[in-house]
Design a protein around this motif. Structure first.
Motif, PDB file in Angstrom:
ATOM      1  N   ALA A 115       0.902  -1.440  -0.069  1.00 16.86           N
ATOM      2  CA  ALA A 115       0.116   0.167   0.011  1.00 16.86           C
ATOM      3  C   ALA A 115       0.378   1.277  -0.070  1.00 16.86           C
ATOM      4  O   ALA A 115       0.355   2.092  -0.345  1.00 16.86           O
ATOM      5  CB  ALA A 115      -0.763   0.461   1.625  1.00 16.86           C
ATOM      6  N   TRP A 116       1.477   1.339   1.162  1.00 23.53           N
ATOM      7  CA  TRP A 116       2.536   1.902   0.670  1.00 23.53           C
ATOM      8  C   TRP A 116       3.567   2.544  -0.257  1.00 23.53           C
ATOM      9  O   TRP A 116       3.231   4.110  -1.013  1.00 23.53           O
ATOM     10  CB  TRP A 116       4.149   1.968   2.245  1.00 23.53           C
ATOM     11  CG  TRP A 116       4.825   3.251   2.488  1.00 23.53           C
ATOM     12  CD1 TRP A 116       5.923   3.652   1.408  1.00 23.53           C
ATOM     13  CD2 TRP A 116       4.465   4.704   2.659  1.00 23.53           C
ATOM     14  NE1 TRP A 116       6.023   4.553   2.080  1.00 23.53           N
ATOM     15  CE2 TRP A 116       5.713   5.186   2.872  1.00 23.53           C
ATOM     16  CE3 TRP A 116       3.536   4.762   4.273  1.00 23.53           C
ATOM     17  CZ2 TRP A 116       6.282   6.068   3.925  1.00 23.53           C
ATOM     18  CZ3 TRP A 116       4.221   5.572   5.178  1.00 23.53           C
ATOM     19  CH2 TRP A 116       4.693   6.206   5.059  1.00 23.53           C
ATOM     20  N   ASP A 117       3.656   1.329  -1.284  1.00 22.49           N
ATOM     21  CA  ASP A 117       4.399   2.012  -2.509  1.00 22.49           C
ATOM     22  C   ASP A 117       3.996   2.171  -3.247  1.00 22.49           C
ATOM     23  O   ASP A 117       3.826   3.198  -4.539  1.00 22.49           O
ATOM     24  CB  ASP A 117       5.175   0.168  -3.027  1.00 22.49           C
ATOM     25  CG  ASP A 117       6.059  -0.180  -1.623  1.00 22.49           C
ATOM     26  OD1 ASP A 117       6.085   0.606  -0.845  1.00 22.49           O
ATOM     27  OD2 ASP A 117       6.961  -1.563  -2.064  1.00 22.49           O
TER      28      ASP A 117
ATOM     29  N   LEU B 282       4.393   4.816  12.423  1.00 20.04           N
ATOM     30  CA  LEU B 282       5.600   4.209  12.364  1.00 20.04           C
ATOM     31  C   LEU B 282       6.320   3.473  13.318  1.00 20.04           C
ATOM     32  O   LEU B 282       7.547   3.097  12.755  1.00 20.04           O
ATOM     33  CB  LEU B 282       6.568   5.871  12.469  1.00 20.04           C
ATOM     34  CG  LEU B 282       6.097   6.469  10.848  1.00 20.04           C
ATOM     35  CD1 LEU B 282       6.673   7.959  11.249  1.00 20.04           C
ATOM     36  CD2 LEU B 282       6.567   6.130   9.430  1.00 20.04           C
ATOM     37  N   ALA B 283       5.303   4.047  14.513  1.00 21.72           N
ATOM     38  CA  ALA B 283       5.488   3.182  15.943  1.00 21.72           C
ATOM     39  C   ALA B 283       5.845   1.357  15.275  1.00 21.72           C
ATOM     40  O   ALA B 283       6.377   1.006  15.377  1.00 21.72           O
ATOM     41  CB  ALA B 283       4.519   2.709  17.004  1.00 21.72           C
ATOM     42  N   PHE B 288       8.740   2.578   6.012  1.00 24.36           N
ATOM     43  CA  PHE B 288       8.873   1.921   4.540  1.00 24.36           C
ATOM     44  C   PHE B 288       9.668   2.627   3.316  1.00 24.36           C
ATOM     45  O   PHE B 288      10.502   1.778   2.560  1.00 24.36           O
ATOM     46  CB  PHE B 288       7.504   1.247   3.673  1.00 24.36           C
ATOM     47  CG  PHE B 288       6.766   0.439   4.729  1.00 24.36           C
ATOM     48  CD1 PHE B 288       7.550  -0.408   5.384  1.00 24.36           C
ATOM     49  CD2 PHE B 288       5.610   1.028   5.077  1.00 24.36           C
ATOM     50  CE1 PHE B 288       6.491  -1.271   5.704  1.00 24.36           C
ATOM     51  CE2 PHE B 288       4.978  -0.761   5.497  1.00 24.36           C
ATOM     52  CZ  PHE B 288       5.204  -1.142   6.452  1.00 24.36           C
ATOM     53  N   SER B 289       9.649   3.602   3.606  1.00 29.76           N
ATOM     54  CA  SER B 289      10.469   4.445   2.781  1.00 29.76           C
ATOM     55  C   SER B 289      12.070   4.536   3.333  1.00 29.76           C
ATOM     56  O   SER B 289      12.318   4.861   1.985  1.00 29.76           O
ATOM     57  CB  SER B 289       9.970   6.203   2.203  1.00 29.76           C
ATOM     58  OG  SER B 289       9.142   6.176   2.295  1.00 29.76           O
ATOM     59  N   ALA B 290      12.175   4.433   4.448  1.00 25.81           N
ATOM     60  CA  ALA B 290      13.727   4.387   4.659  1.00 25.81           C
ATOM     61  C   ALA B 290      14.839   3.401   3.741  1.00 25.81           C
ATOM     62  O   ALA B 290      13.663   2.200   3.678  1.00 25.81           O
ATOM     63  CB  ALA B 290      13.865   5.008   6.553  1.00 25.81           C
TER      64      ALA B 290
END
Ligand SMILES: Nc1ncnc2c1ncn2[C@@H]1O[C@H](COP(=O)(O)OP(=O)(O)OP(=O)(O)O)[C@@H](O)[C@H]1O
Ligand SMILES: [Mg+2]
Lengths: 257, 290
Positions: A115-117, B282-283, B288-290
């Motif tokens: 989902a993030w991607d 985030l916790a 996910f971008s990192a």
């Protein structure tokens, strides 16, 4: 290599009530990985044809096969997108994109990562936790597109997805859509009122005419891919526009408005 | 009220500085209450009809801080109104949900609710007293009766008027009815349900007080009536103000609920809730971008 047909309709029909024949005698085959535009005036049965394929409504006659199986209801390899984004206002973008997984009970870290991607892919980096009302119309449609990708469906039915957006946003989103669905896997049916747009996007344009709703012509678009906006001014492109116009005009002549 | 397009009645009022605003409010207050006070003191207004604000204020002071006689009445009235509210809302929403789920129920039973609504609930008071007696239960019953309808009709409307595209989206995703109910219907209906609850809250208070007027041994309604019968007008007015205070506190409670629950209708709240969810995500999942 023999083309794999994902959707086949023969003598397909849909009637509402006694009098409204929304789709009549539709015959078509749609190969895997192709992009089909469905163009025609308002009320000619474009949405109805799409909803038949999606399994949301039942046909009244003929045959309709998806992957060689009769369509009996919604299926997980078909995803839809509408003119409105249809987002849940109380959910952030990422929560909206995760809706398909929530419904199927497949939420896990992998689904969240996808989902993030998908949000990054549709250009919504940094808007993952925005609510729909904090987003512009174009951005809302991007969320809807990400949600469609999240379903994992490889047959995408798009009913005027960018029809409510301004010209600039629409052109950009069309190009991004092409980039996302190109390749041999994803089969797309794209409904539009706009002849240029229909030709620009598609491998094949189905021209529909109203009363009764029929597929009056199926025109192969033999323009090089990837498409680019400069092509829309070439003589070949204009020939296609003229062909579509002729089909519509030929039908509309002598028809009461 | 939402800040989205909340101009409403205030549209066209010129923006003043905070101090000017305060001064304006003070001025208006002074004109109303000063005029009233002076009128009463100079005998232009008969104290038996409209007592001076200071007399009323003194009576309030006495009730709350000298004798403390008001608290019991206050608590009883709030208790009756709240219980009536809870019962009326539960029944109203329960019926609405049943009607939303079952078309048969909707067709054959819901019309009675409408007939029921067009009959003025207050007019039923004598029956209620006859059935439930003179104690708390008749007050609660009337409150429940008067406040039942708005949550019923609002919940039903909210649950049924779902965007057609949203329905198709959920169907195309293979949603069950239950999932659709909880993930789409209920949240979509919340704004109108809460509007119904606000109406019900006012209704519950009115029902309670009217029932107290009819027959009661305790409660702000009967207190007010006793003062009035004794031609003690400052007492009556003080009781009226206590009722307003009750209404105001219940209203504030509902507004707070509106503010908390309907966060997606206010820009400032969306930012707040959005960043809270971001921190939580985030916790739990990392970036996910990192
Ligand atoms: N559920 C329905 N019940 C009755 N008639 C319907 C229904 N859905 C569509 N129709 C009718 O079927 C015909 C085709 O409708 P459809 O929505 O497929 O057209 P369309 O080509 O998508 O039009 P537009 O471009 O305006 O979206 C119209 O005459 C419409 O009124
Ligand atoms: Mg349509």
């Amino acid at each position: 290599m023999a083309e794999e047909l994902v959707i086949q309709g023969s003598a397909l029909g849909k009637q509402f009530g006694e009098n409204v024949i929304a789709v009549e005698d539709a015959n078509f085959t749609i190969p895997r990985g192709s992009f089909i535009s469905l163009v025609g005036p308002s009320g000619c049965g474009k949405s109805t044809l799409l909803r038949l394929i999606s399994g949301l409504i039942e046909k009244s006659g003929g045959d309709l096969l998806v992957r060689n199986a009769e369509v009996v209801g919604p299926r997980s390899d078909i995803g839809m997108m509408f003119q409105k984004a249809v987002l849940l206002d109380w959910r952030t973008s990422i929560e909206n994109v995760l809706l398909p997984d929530e419904i199927r009970g497949t939420i896990d870290t992998d689904a969240k990562k996808r989902a993030w991607d998908h949000l990054q892919l549709v250009g919504l980096k940094d808007f993952e936790f925005s609510f729909p009302r904090q987003l512009s119309g174009g951005m809302q449609q991007r969320v809807a597109l990400a949600r469609l990708l999240q379903t994992g469906a490889d047959i995408m039915l798009l009913d005027e997805p960018f029809g409510a957006l301004d010209e600039f946003t629409r052109e950009r989103l069309n190009d991004e859509l092409l980039r996302i669905v190109e390749g041999p896997d994803i089969t797309t049916i794209f409904v539009t009122h706009n002849i240029q747009e229909a030709i620009y996007l598609a491998d094949q344009v189905f021209v529909m005419t109203p009363r009764p709703g029929r597929i009056a012509a199926q025109i192969e678009i033999d323009l090089p891919t990837p498409r680019n906006i400069d092509m829309t001014t070439t003589p070949e492109f204009n020939d296609y526009v003229q062909q579509v116009r002729d089909v519509l005009a030929g039908h509309l002549d002598g028809q009461p408005l | 009220m939402s800040d989205i397009g909340s101009d409403g009645v205030l549209a066209g009022v010129k923006e003043l500085s905070p101090i000017q605003k305060l001064a304006m409010h003070g001025l208006v207050f002074l004109i109303i209450f000063g005029g009233w006070e002076v009128g009463a003191r100079l005998g232009y207004v008969n104290e038996l009809i409209l007592p001076a604000p200071t007399s009323i204020a003194y009576r309030l002071y006495e009730m709350f801080f000298v004798t403390g006689s008001i608290y019991w009445h206050y608590i009883i009235t709030m208790y009756e109104a709240t219980m009536g509210f809870i019962i009326g809302v539960s029944i109203g929403m329960g019926l609405a949900i049943t009607a939303a789920i079952s078309p048969v129920f909707r067709r054959y039973w819901a019309p009675y609710a409408v007939v029921f609504n067009v009959t003025p609930g207050i007019a039923v008071t004598p029956f209620i007293i006859a059935w439930f007696g003179f104690g708390w239960s008749s007050k609660i019953a009337l409150a429940a009766l008067v406040c039942f309808f708005p949550p019923f009709i609002n919940t039903l409307t909210g649950l049924l008027h779902i965007d057609k595209d949203a329905t198709e989206l959920f169907r195309s995703l293979g949603s069950t009815k239950k999932q659709f109910f909880w993930k789409c219907q209920i949240p979509s209906a919340l704004p109108i349900i809460i509007a119904g609850l606000k109406l019900a809250m006012t209704g519950a208070l009115i029902g309670t007080i009217v029932a107290q007027f009819f027959s009661a041994s305790e409660g702000v309604g009967i207190l007010m009536q006793r003062f009035a019968f004794r031609l003690n007008m400052d007492g009556s007015f003080a009781a009226l103000i206590v009722m307003s205070l009750m209404g105001l506190s219940l209203f504030t409670l509902m507004e707070y609920m509106d503010y908390k629950v309907l966060y997606w209708r206010r820009h400032s709240r969306m930012e707040e809730v959005g960043s809270k969810r971001k921190r939580k995500w985030l916790a739990e999942n990392g970036d996910f971008s990192a």
